[in-house]
Design a protein around this motif. Structure first.
Motif, PDB file in Angstrom:
ATOM      1  N   ASN A 292      19.442   3.969   5.131  1.00 13.22           N
ATOM      2  CA  ASN A 292      18.448   3.837   6.200  1.00 13.22           C
ATOM      3  C   ASN A 292      18.088   2.370   6.407  1.00 13.22           C
ATOM      4  N   PRO A 293      17.756   1.978   7.623  1.00 16.20           N
ATOM      5  CA  PRO A 293      17.246   0.611   7.844  1.00 16.20           C
ATOM      6  C   PRO A 293      15.871   0.447   7.217  1.00 16.20           C
TER       7      PRO A 293
ATOM      8  N   VAL B 270       0.816  -1.217   0.000  1.00 17.10           N
ATOM      9  CA  VAL B 270       0.000   0.000   0.000  1.00 17.10           C
ATOM     10  C   VAL B 270       0.849   1.266   0.000  1.00 17.10           C
ATOM     11  N   GLY B 271       2.175   1.151   0.110  1.00 18.39           N
ATOM     12  CA  GLY B 271       3.000   2.357   0.052  1.00 18.39           C
ATOM     13  C   GLY B 271       4.234   2.251   0.920  1.00 18.39           C
ATOM     14  N   SER B 272       5.079   3.257   0.803  1.00 14.49           N
ATOM     15  CA  SER B 272       6.314   3.309   1.591  1.00 14.49           C
ATOM     16  C   SER B 272       6.536   4.735   2.071  1.00 14.49           C
ATOM     17  N   SER B 273       7.302   4.868   3.135  1.00 13.76           N
ATOM     18  CA  SER B 273       7.584   6.190   3.700  1.00 13.76           C
ATOM     19  C   SER B 273       8.849   6.095   4.544  1.00 13.76           C
ATOM     20  N   ILE B 274       9.327   7.227   5.005  1.00 12.59           N
ATOM     21  CA  ILE B 274      10.490   7.277   5.894  1.00 12.59           C
ATOM     22  C   ILE B 274      10.052   7.910   7.200  1.00 12.59           C
ATOM     23  N   GLU B 275      10.235   7.180   8.283  1.00 11.96           N
ATOM     24  CA  GLU B 275       9.856   7.654   9.613  1.00 11.96           C
ATOM     25  C   GLU B 275      11.061   7.573  10.534  1.00 11.96           C
ATOM     26  N   ASN B 276      11.489   8.720  11.035  1.00  3.87           N
ATOM     27  CA  ASN B 276      12.633   8.783  11.958  1.00  3.87           C
ATOM     28  C   ASN B 276      13.870   8.090  11.385  1.00  3.87           C
TER      29      ASN B 276
END
Length: 299
Positions: free
Chosen positions: A71-72, A22-28
């Motif tokens: 990023n991990p 459903v999607g991807s993003s970068i958090e912290n």
């Protein structure tokens, strides 16, 4: 000026749940790849034509994945309890299982396999392995977790004898390299048999590699279906006598490593003897040419 760079990422998990992505993003600083399991075709999986109903309170399950990015990477699965009516018009409740990951360890199977490979095959210590995963992949890991993974995988493996029979059933072997080594930190010998297909067929830990221990081991291996026509080993009498006793008609040959080692040993002795002879000749009969040759050889 800030720029956005897009990169493709593919893994076993993304292949399994490509319909649920459903999607991807970068958090912290962490790349989140999100899947909604409610989008999967559970009617076909459960063998029903009934409508699947979902509870309104879904919850996320985060799983660590190996990352070659800065990023991990974390998989985030949106999970909810589902239900459907069976053929008897009874409501059946279920919770979707997540494939390709370990929900108890919150790691993908690729992380667990790599950790066990480094520990068992490469011999990396558990402490150093935890540091490697933390520094290279930014994945937190403890020594106790790795130990549990190894024990869990080892509990489902067949016995060494059964694995030998499976390997021989896939591809028979007739030429084998037989050797023994002593692992650091132990006093026992590990005898290893490797075939012409570059496969380690079986290993055996014994108190020593003397002739009787080696003979018993090779006799057991022969009883499991290994018929050797050519054997390679060092020139150790313990192995040569054991091989002859178990496979009397097998052709024996010293392996490449020990053959080259013996050749270089004789060459070094011969060179050292020749150097000493030239030096002695030069000292007994002072000769500029001999002294110059002796100095050159000595270097």
């Amino acid at each position: 000026m800030a720029v956005t760079v897009q990169m493709q990422f593919e893994s076993v998990v993304t292949e399994i749940y490509q319909d649920a992505f459903v999607g991807s993003s970068i958090e912290n600083g962490t790349t989140i790849i999100q899947f909604d399991l409610r989008k999967c075709d559970f009617q076909r999986a459960l063998g029903t034509t009934s409508t699947i109903g979902w509870r309104k309170e879904p919850y996320p399950v985060d799983i660590h994945e190996l990352s070659t990015f800065h990023n991990p990477i974390t998989y985030r699965f949106i999970v909810a309890q589902g239900s459907y009516l069976n053929d008897q018009n009874q409501r059946v409740y279920f919770t979707p299982e997540i494939q390709g990951v370990s929900t108890s360890q919150h790691m993908s199977h690729s992380v667990i396999r790599l950790a066990c490979y480094l520990a068992v095959v490469c011999g990396v210590s558990l402490r150093h392995m935890a540091l490697l995963f933390s520094a290279l992949f930014l994945i937190p890991m403890t020594k106790s977790s790795i130990t549990r993974w190894i024990d869990d995988i080892g509990a489902h493996l067949p016995t060494p004898e059964a694995m030998l029979q499976q390997l021989l059933a896939l591809t028979p072997a007739t030429e084998c390299h037989i050797d023994g080594y002593y692992p650091l930190g132990t006093d026992n010998c590990v005898m290893v048999i490797k075939d012409e297909h570059d496969r380690i067929l079986i290993t055996h830990e014994a108190a020593s590699e003397n002739g009787e221990e080696a003979r018993k081991f090779l006799q057991q291996v022969k009883g499991r279906g290994l018929h050797v026509t050519a054997a390679f080993s060092d020139d150790s009498q313990s192995f040569t006598e054991a091989i002859k006793a178990v496979w009397p008609h097998a052709r024996f040959q010293a392996d490449h490593f020990h053959t080259v080692k013996n050749i270089w040993g004789h060459l070094k002795k011969s060179l050292l003897s020749y150097r000493r002879k030239i030096k002695a000749s030069g000292e007994a009969k002072p000769n500029e040419a001999c002294l110059a040759l002796a100095k050159k050889l000595w270097k």
